[in-house]
Scaffold this motif. Structure first.
Motif, PDB file in Angstrom:
ATOM      1  N   VAL A 254       0.823  -1.103   0.549  1.00  0.00           N
ATOM      2  CA  VAL A 254      -0.194   0.008  -0.045  1.00  0.00           C
ATOM      3  C   VAL A 254       0.885   1.053  -0.042  1.00  0.00           C
ATOM      4  CG1 VAL A 254      -1.606   1.568   1.403  1.00  0.00           C
ATOM      5  CG2 VAL A 254      -2.302  -1.084   0.980  1.00  0.00           C
ATOM      6  N   ALA A 255       1.721   1.425   0.898  1.00  0.00           N
ATOM      7  CA  ALA A 255       2.046   2.715   0.782  1.00  0.00           C
ATOM      8  C   ALA A 255       3.226   2.288  -0.556  1.00  0.00           C
ATOM      9  CB  ALA A 255       3.887   2.291   1.734  1.00  0.00           C
ATOM     10  N   PHE A 256       4.144   1.649  -0.907  1.00  0.00           N
ATOM     11  CA  PHE A 256       4.783   1.717  -2.820  1.00  0.00           C
ATOM     12  C   PHE A 256       3.529   2.427  -2.957  1.00  0.00           C
ATOM     13  CE2 PHE A 256       8.205  -1.609  -0.711  1.00  0.00           C
ATOM     14  CZ  PHE A 256       9.303  -0.087  -0.561  1.00  0.00           C
ATOM     15  N   ARG A 257       2.616   1.925  -3.330  1.00  0.00           N
ATOM     16  CA  ARG A 257       1.730   2.134  -4.357  1.00  0.00           C
ATOM     17  C   ARG A 257       0.748   3.554  -4.332  1.00  0.00           C
ATOM     18  NH1 ARG A 257       0.474   0.051  -9.219  1.00  0.00           N
ATOM     19  NH2 ARG A 257      -1.564   0.994  -9.046  1.00  0.00           N
ATOM     20  N   VAL A 258       1.012   4.028  -2.968  1.00  0.00           N
ATOM     21  CA  VAL A 258       0.572   5.475  -2.870  1.00  0.00           C
ATOM     22  C   VAL A 258       1.844   6.264  -2.649  1.00  0.00           C
ATOM     23  CG1 VAL A 258      -0.158   7.425  -1.145  1.00  0.00           C
ATOM     24  CG2 VAL A 258      -1.055   4.858  -1.064  1.00  0.00           C
ATOM     25  N   LEU A 259       2.641   5.588  -3.199  1.00  0.00           N
ATOM     26  CA  LEU A 259       3.782   6.691  -3.567  1.00  0.00           C
ATOM     27  C   LEU A 259       4.455   6.211  -4.472  1.00  0.00           C
ATOM     28  CD1 LEU A 259       5.999   6.304  -0.597  1.00  0.00           C
ATOM     29  CD2 LEU A 259       5.043   8.335  -0.774  1.00  0.00           C
ATOM     30  N   GLY A 260       3.237   6.292  -5.719  1.00  0.00           N
ATOM     31  CA  GLY A 260       3.977   5.975  -7.070  1.00  0.00           C
ATOM     32  C   GLY A 260       5.483   5.096  -7.649  1.00  0.00           C
ATOM     33  N   ILE A 261       5.557   3.811  -6.766  1.00  0.00           N
ATOM     34  CA  ILE A 261       6.479   3.153  -7.090  1.00  0.00           C
ATOM     35  C   ILE A 261       6.673   1.859  -6.827  1.00  0.00           C
ATOM     36  CG2 ILE A 261       8.084   4.663  -6.309  1.00  0.00           C
ATOM     37  CD1 ILE A 261       8.961   3.691  -3.914  1.00  0.00           C
ATOM     38  N   GLY A 262       4.977   1.520  -6.633  1.00  0.00           N
ATOM     39  CA  GLY A 262       4.878  -0.237  -6.547  1.00  0.00           C
ATOM     40  C   GLY A 262       4.308  -0.742  -7.481  1.00  0.00           C
ATOM     41  N   ASN A 263       4.151  -2.186  -7.862  1.00  0.00           N
ATOM     42  CA  ASN A 263       3.698  -3.173  -9.788  1.00  0.00           C
ATOM     43  C   ASN A 263       3.359  -4.030  -8.956  1.00  0.00           C
ATOM     44  OD1 ASN A 263       5.701  -3.934  -9.871  1.00  0.00           O
ATOM     45  ND2 ASN A 263       6.404  -3.035 -11.641  1.00  0.00           N
ATOM     46  N   VAL A 264       2.423  -4.491  -9.431  1.00  0.00           N
ATOM     47  CA  VAL A 264       2.061  -6.248  -9.026  1.00  0.00           C
ATOM     48  C   VAL A 264       3.577  -6.792  -9.092  1.00  0.00           C
ATOM     49  CG1 VAL A 264       0.474  -7.810  -9.407  1.00  0.00           C
ATOM     50  CG2 VAL A 264       0.090  -5.807  -9.794  1.00  0.00           C
ATOM     51  N   THR A 265       4.002  -6.628  -9.388  1.00  0.00           N
ATOM     52  CA  THR A 265       5.627  -7.399  -9.675  1.00  0.00           C
ATOM     53  C   THR A 265       5.850  -7.160  -8.428  1.00  0.00           C
ATOM     54  OG1 THR A 265       5.664  -7.964 -12.413  1.00  0.00           O
ATOM     55  CG2 THR A 265       7.395  -7.967 -11.512  1.00  0.00           C
ATOM     56  N   GLY A 266       5.970  -6.262  -8.572  1.00  0.00           N
ATOM     57  CA  GLY A 266       7.313  -6.313  -7.086  1.00  0.00           C
ATOM     58  C   GLY A 266       6.181  -6.809  -5.540  1.00  0.00           C
ATOM     59  N   LEU A 267       5.096  -7.014  -5.561  1.00  0.00           N
ATOM     60  CA  LEU A 267       4.527  -7.719  -4.414  1.00  0.00           C
ATOM     61  C   LEU A 267       4.077  -9.013  -4.535  1.00  0.00           C
ATOM     62  CD1 LEU A 267       1.582  -7.393  -2.213  1.00  0.00           C
ATOM     63  CD2 LEU A 267       0.275  -7.524  -4.479  1.00  0.00           C
ATOM     64  N   ALA A 268       4.110  -9.399  -5.836  1.00  0.00           N
ATOM     65  CA  ALA A 268       4.378 -10.819  -6.231  1.00  0.00           C
ATOM     66  C   ALA A 268       5.711 -11.545  -5.782  1.00  0.00           C
ATOM     67  CB  ALA A 268       4.691 -11.550  -7.816  1.00  0.00           C
ATOM     68  N   MET A 269       6.727 -10.861  -6.352  1.00  0.00           N
ATOM     69  CA  MET A 269       8.589 -11.072  -5.461  1.00  0.00           C
ATOM     70  C   MET A 269       8.685 -10.981  -3.746  1.00  0.00           C
ATOM     71  SD  MET A 269      11.081  -9.129  -8.101  1.00  0.00           S
ATOM     72  CE  MET A 269      10.576  -8.203  -8.044  1.00  0.00           C
ATOM     73  N   ALA A 270       7.876  -9.474  -3.270  1.00  0.00           N
ATOM     74  CA  ALA A 270       8.506  -9.628  -2.107  1.00  0.00           C
ATOM     75  C   ALA A 270       7.449 -10.610  -1.400  1.00  0.00           C
ATOM     76  CB  ALA A 270       7.157  -8.289  -1.621  1.00  0.00           C
ATOM     77  N   ALA A 271       6.149 -11.246  -1.828  1.00  0.00           N
ATOM     78  CA  ALA A 271       5.431 -12.329  -1.471  1.00  0.00           C
ATOM     79  C   ALA A 271       6.140 -13.964  -1.293  1.00  0.00           C
ATOM     80  CB  ALA A 271       3.525 -12.548  -1.724  1.00  0.00           C
TER      81      ALA A 271
END
Length: 161
Positions: free
Chosen positions: A126-143
């Motif tokens: 949520v923090a990265f998406r609100v700041l504009g630097i997050g995406n679904v690929t990053g979420l998948a890698m973090a998971a």
């Protein structure tokens, strides 16, 4: 009554199924062990705090513009992550005790660790998406990284197989 078809004999009643060995004079089956009182209290407190966090998250969602400042967006992301963690912890604890009745060692620590990891994943995304630097690929890698870390930590627990 017709003599062509004589009456049939009654069907034989099968004998009752054999029972397993009874435990030293007990006249009934013993129920599975209950969840310890400290963990019951933890489940209730985490669920209530999770519901309070859910209401606070709804208030933040409807009343605060996270694009106004970075501090507000990070605070909202922290609130969403903490709420997720508090809502997932009771579910993980109850499910852990349901799947493995009578095995208490490490249950609380493992369930709380997993809920914190899930809450941290939600908070970071949520923090990265609100700041504009997050995406679904990053979420998948973090998971994926969190799953690998959890597997490694679970294997290193005492008594885990």
């Amino acid at each position: 009554m017709s003599l062509r078809f004589p009456p049939t004999a009654p069907l034989p009643v099968p004998p009752p199924a054999p029972r397993g060995p009874r435990s030293q004079g007990a006249s009934h089956e013993e129920p599975p062990p209950r969840i310890p009182h400290a963990d019951q209290r933890l489940i209730r407190v985490a669920a209530v705090l999770g519901l309070v966090g859910f209401v606070a998250s709804a208030v933040v969602l409807f009343n605060v513009d996270p694009m106004s400042s970075a501090a507000v967006s990070i605070g909202a992301a922290f609130l969403f992550g903490a709420t997720t963690s508090l809502l997932v912890a009771p579910v993980l604890l109850v499910e852990s005790y349901r799947r493995h009745p009578g095995q208490w060692r490490g249950r609380r620590r493992r369930a709380l660790r997993r809920s914190v990891l899930i809450g941290g994943l939600v908070m970071g995304y949520v923090a990265f998406r609100v700041l504009g630097i997050g995406n679904v690929t990053g979420l998948a890698m973090a998971a994926l990284i969190l799953v690998i870390a959890e597997v490694a930590l679970s294997r290193s627990d005492e008594g885990s197989v």
